[in-house]
Design an enzyme around this catalytic site. Structure first.
Site, PDB file in Angstrom:
ATOM      1  N   ASP A  70      11.000  12.002   0.422  1.00  0.00           N
ATOM      2  CA  ASP A  70       9.562  11.910   0.202  1.00  0.00           C
ATOM      3  C   ASP A  70       9.311  11.962  -1.308  1.00  0.00           C
ATOM      4  OD1 ASP A  70       6.825  12.194  -0.007  1.00  0.00           O
ATOM      5  OD2 ASP A  70       6.670  13.658   1.611  1.00  0.00           O
ATOM      6  N   TYR A 162      -7.642   2.260  -6.462  1.00  0.00           N
ATOM      7  CA  TYR A 162      -6.360   1.552  -6.358  1.00  0.00           C
ATOM      8  C   TYR A 162      -6.095   0.734  -7.614  1.00  0.00           C
ATOM      9  CZ  TYR A 162      -2.821  -1.714  -4.609  1.00  0.00           C
ATOM     10  OH  TYR A 162      -1.690  -2.462  -4.458  1.00  0.00           O
ATOM     11  N   LYS A 166      -2.836   0.843 -10.336  1.00  0.00           N
ATOM     12  CA  LYS A 166      -1.983  -0.313 -10.630  1.00  0.00           C
ATOM     13  C   LYS A 166      -2.129  -0.761 -12.081  1.00  0.00           C
ATOM     14  CE  LYS A 166       0.073  -0.512  -6.754  1.00  0.00           C
ATOM     15  NZ  LYS A 166       1.516  -0.184  -6.691  1.00  0.00           N
ATOM     16  N   THR A 197       1.898  -7.735   4.816  1.00  0.00           N
ATOM     17  CA  THR A 197       2.756  -6.588   5.118  1.00  0.00           C
ATOM     18  C   THR A 197       1.995  -5.656   6.059  1.00  0.00           C
ATOM     19  OG1 THR A 197       1.939  -5.123   3.377  1.00  0.00           O
ATOM     20  CG2 THR A 197       3.648  -6.718   2.758  1.00  0.00           C
TER      21      THR A 197
END
Length: 258
Positions: A70, A162, A166, A197
């Site tokens: 993890d 997000y 990135k 995906t």
């Protein structure tokens, strides 16, 4: 006239080693599979052990390694990478594909959610890079590839958190490219558009059918596949790209060309 020689290892990856995070699905899985087809030995890192073993069963060649781990265990990353080195020998490449996507209007973002996404998408990349740079971990000419996104390059509604993570990856890869050049490590990032995906299914559910169709339409060549991105990653970890560092390779079906 003599037949032309057939080059079977154009990328020069045969016999090399790579650690791939997020290897149980999506882009990470595709990178691991394609790397093994090129003759690489691969350490598969992810949280779900049985999924990693499923991927291992589809790899070409032998000598691969399953590493259930993890990545939010930030203190344990250095030891995990060292254990992979002990098994595979000095690493030629590290590909950090693990991460999470988030679609949430700014008004709904909670501090805990922001901290969690920043940890998973950014802090893990920093700690993996730190572990990889150690002289005993990597080979004399090594490559580190981080997964960014077109969200770092083009604004999207309900994607500010997000996008921030990135964008951080894109900036991180450039700074690390300069810092780690003296250590013999090239650092680049890949910025995919929307790729089909398991993560994409969550986006489809959050945006609804009409919203998701608008996302698809924004990609002139349609949605990509994990293999499309994996091919770019393999180029960046190969000796063919020996003069490429600090770059962000955009693989987006024309999304950012508009």
């Amino acid at each position: 006239m003599a037949e032309p020689e057939i080059v079977t290892d154009f990328l020069g990856l045969g016999g090399r080693t790579a650690l791939v995070t997020g290897a149980s699905s999506g882009i990470g899985r595709a990178v691991a599979l394609q790397a093994s087809r090129q003759g690489m030995r691969v350490a598969l890192v992810g949280r779900v052990e049985h999924s990693l073993h499923e991927v291992e069963g589809n790899l070409h060649g032998t000598g691969h390694l399953v590493v259930p781990f993890d990545l939010t265990d930030l203190e344990g990353i250095q030891g995990m990478v060292a254990n992979v080195r002990d098994y595979l020998g000095p690493l030629d490449a590290l590909v950090h594909s693990a991460g999470a996507h988030s679609v949430a209007p700014l008004r709904t973002v909670k501090p805990a959610a922001a901290e969690s996404l920043l940890t998973l998408n950014v802090t893990t990349a920093i700690m993996l890079s730190k572990a990889f740079r150690a002289k005993t971990i990597h080979t004399a000419s090594a490559s580190l590839v981080l997964l960014s996104s077109v969200a770092a390059l083009a604004g999207q509604p309900a994607a500010s958190l997000y996008s921030a993570t990135k964008g951080a990856i894109t900036a991180l890869s450039r700074s690390l490219a300069v810092e780690l050049a003296r250590d013999g490590v090239r650092v680049n990032s890949v910025a995919p558009g929307i790729v089909d995906t398991p993560l994409t299914e969550g986006m489809r559910a959050e945006l609804g059918s009409a919203g998701f169709e608008r996302v698809v339409a924004a990609h002139p060549l349609g949605l990509g596949t994990p293999d499309d991105v994996a091919a770019a990653v393999l180029y960046l970890i190969s000796p063919v790209s020996r003069w490429v560092t600090g770059s962000t390779l955009v693989i987006d079906g024309g999304y950012t060309a508009q």
